[in-house]
Design a protein around this motif. Structure first.
Motif, PDB file in Angstrom:
ATOM      1  N   SER A  57       0.831  -1.198   0.000  1.00  0.00           N
ATOM      2  CA  SER A  57       0.000   0.000   0.000  1.00  0.00           C
ATOM      3  C   SER A  57       0.868   1.250   0.000  1.00  0.00           C
ATOM      4  N   THR A  58       0.320   2.321  -0.523  1.00  0.00           N
ATOM      5  CA  THR A  58       1.080   3.542  -0.722  1.00  0.00           C
ATOM      6  C   THR A  58       0.345   4.755  -0.184  1.00  0.00           C
ATOM      7  N   ASP A  59       1.102   5.792   0.070  1.00  0.00           N
ATOM      8  CA  ASP A  59       0.563   7.093   0.452  1.00  0.00           C
ATOM      9  C   ASP A  59       1.343   8.171  -0.271  1.00  0.00           C
ATOM     10  N   TYR A  60       0.661   9.268  -0.578  1.00  0.00           N
ATOM     11  CA  TYR A  60       1.258  10.367  -1.311  1.00  0.00           C
ATOM     12  C   TYR A  60       0.848  11.697  -0.707  1.00  0.00           C
ATOM     13  N   ASP A  62      -0.678  15.250  -1.240  1.00  0.00           N
ATOM     14  CA  ASP A  62      -1.778  15.585  -2.133  1.00  0.00           C
ATOM     15  C   ASP A  62      -1.308  16.210  -3.449  1.00  0.00           C
ATOM     16  N   LYS A  65      -0.457  13.371  -5.975  1.00  0.00           N
ATOM     17  CA  LYS A  65      -1.388  12.268  -6.157  1.00  0.00           C
ATOM     18  C   LYS A  65      -1.996  12.310  -7.555  1.00  0.00           C
ATOM     19  N   TYR A 108       5.173  10.313   7.203  1.00  0.00           N
ATOM     20  CA  TYR A 108       5.412  11.599   6.578  1.00  0.00           C
ATOM     21  C   TYR A 108       6.480  12.418   7.295  1.00  0.00           C
TER      22      TYR A 108
END
Length: 126
Positions: A57-60, A62, A65, A108
């Protein structure tokens, strides 16, 4: 201990694409989740993207994105950042970083990472 070597930076026109690579020393890569950060001139270091080893799973942030994609190839001990539709605001030094997989939350925050690459310059012209 993980050593990280980044490559793929360069000069590109707005709207173009680049793929950054971060090669890790073999043997320990799979013990870490990986992130990308960037720092523009005169600005604070900013989180860009994060990928987890187990789930993928990933997060970016904003602002990237839909344009950037983080991925990893565990067999090659490498993490990538595919950057499309680049904007001048993306100009920065990009760093990859490694964090122990058992460390949860606050991905983050750069201070939660254990190892950092040397950085690679990305310059986007208008």
């Amino acid at each position: 201990q993980v050593q990280l070597v980044e490559s793929g930076g360069g000069l590109v026109q707005a709207g173009g694409s680049l793929r950054l690579s971060c090669a890790a020393s073999p043997g320990t890569f799979n013990d870490y989740n990986m992130g990308w950060f960037r720092q523009a001139p005169g600005k604070e270091r900013e989180f860009v993207a994060y990928i987890r080893r187990s789930s993928g799973s990933t997060d970016y942030v904003d602002s990237v994105k839909g344009r950037f994609t983080i991925s990893r190839d565990n067999a090659k001990n490498t993490v990538y950042l595919q950057m499309n539709s680049l904007k001048p605001e993306d100009t920065a030094v990009y760093y990859c970083a490694a964090r122990r997989t058992y460390y949860s939350g606050r991905y983050y925050e750069g201070k939660t990472y254990d190892y950092w690459g040397q950085g690679t310059q990305v310059t986007v012209s208008s």
